[in-house]
Design an enzyme around this catalytic site. Sequence first.
Site, PDB file in Angstrom:
ATOM      1  N   CYS A 131       0.834  -1.200   0.000  1.00 39.04           N
ATOM      2  CA  CYS A 131       0.000   0.000   0.000  1.00 39.04           C
ATOM      3  C   CYS A 131       0.872   1.255   0.000  1.00 39.04           C
ATOM      4  CB  CYS A 131      -0.917  -0.013   1.229  1.00 39.04           C
ATOM      5  SG  CYS A 131      -1.961   1.447   1.311  1.00 39.04           S
ATOM      6  N   CYS A 134      -0.438   4.124   2.070  1.00 35.44           N
ATOM      7  CA  CYS A 134      -0.315   3.951   3.525  1.00 35.44           C
ATOM      8  C   CYS A 134       1.133   4.139   3.970  1.00 35.44           C
ATOM      9  CB  CYS A 134      -0.738   2.545   3.960  1.00 35.44           C
ATOM     10  SG  CYS A 134      -2.194   1.903   3.175  1.00 35.44           S
ATOM     11  N   ASP A 135       2.075   3.576   3.230  1.00 38.65           N
ATOM     12  CA  ASP A 135       3.454   3.469   3.720  1.00 38.65           C
ATOM     13  C   ASP A 135       4.455   4.367   2.996  1.00 38.65           C
ATOM     14  OD1 ASP A 135       2.517   1.517   5.438  1.00 38.65           O
ATOM     15  OD2 ASP A 135       2.891  -0.103   4.013  1.00 38.65           O
TER      16      ASP A 135
END
Length: 300
Positions: A131, A134-135
């Site tokens: 992701c 997200c990261d």
Amino acid sequence: MTDVVIIGAGTAGFSAAIYAVRAGLSVRLLENSLYGGQIVNSPDVDNYPGLPEISGVEFAQKFYEHASRFGVEPETVSISKAELAGDVKRLTCEDGSVIESRSVIIATGASHRKLGCPGEEEFTGRGVSYCATCDGMFFRGKTVAVNGGGNTAVEDALFLSNLCEKVYLIHRREGFRADNAGLNALRARKNVEFLLNKTVREIKGSQKAEKLIVADTTGRADMELPVSALFVAVGFQPNTALFAEQLELENGYIKAGENCRTSLPGVFAAGDVRTKEVRQLVTAAADGAVAAIEAGKYLA
Ligand code: NAP
């Protein structure tokens, strides 16, 4: 006894809930994780008619609010067993409780496909991610790689190119599944390098991922690619484990036509989990509506 239990609160599940409840059916919407489905990982959704320039999280929020207005909210429930044959469908939850319903709409979507190479599991969360939104922030100013040739990979690489010093896009062939618009935008980025006809053979490091061993599909020698992170974007696998022994599948997807009916009466499949040509938000939403209408017909 609920009329319709919907498993999965992504786009298809919410759409099914809205249609079913508006048709006067009693509805429960079950989700084992966060609601919203895959789209919550998309920074920008620009292809859902009527909702331009919206983020995936906002999109999911709108579905949530819409369903809530009709009194349906996703319940956090993890199902361990599904008995789908017969007039009463029985879902056993991990806490031992049982949910009974007269029909079931399966909208469990799909999960990230893994590469299956050495180092992938070991470094997941330590440089291997599924992701980018997200990261990605953890790798600001670093060199990273994205693996894949679909819209997700291109979208991830675009997103990361705004944050990272350098982004490699590794893809196993020369042709892409991704749309040209995204690809052209990516080609224009100076800090993006395409590595085509290549696959990730191994991820190496000590405490965290440090380099990739990249194989060439045309027979050239392997190369070592020092990176701080690898973002894996090689597609999805349908979430059908609970139902695989009871329903007819095709390539892992639940076999169901445009009417979303599965091989069992009273059981419907909607969205990415179903056999279909086009897996998009708008087709998932359409499936949810169709499955709810079909469930209504079945119950009548
Ligand atoms: P995808 O379209 O299935 O693409 C997966 C890519 O990974 C393909 O290029 C495939 O290569 C490659 N691949 C598969 N297995 C591999 C392996 N073991 N090793 C190396 N490469 C591998 O998946 P996606 O990009 O996640 O997209 C899924 C769906 O969501 C698509 O319908 C897509 O259009 C949609 N989507 C839409 C948007 C948007 O419209 N904004 C954004 C994201 C996703 P090959 O091409 O060689 O098979």
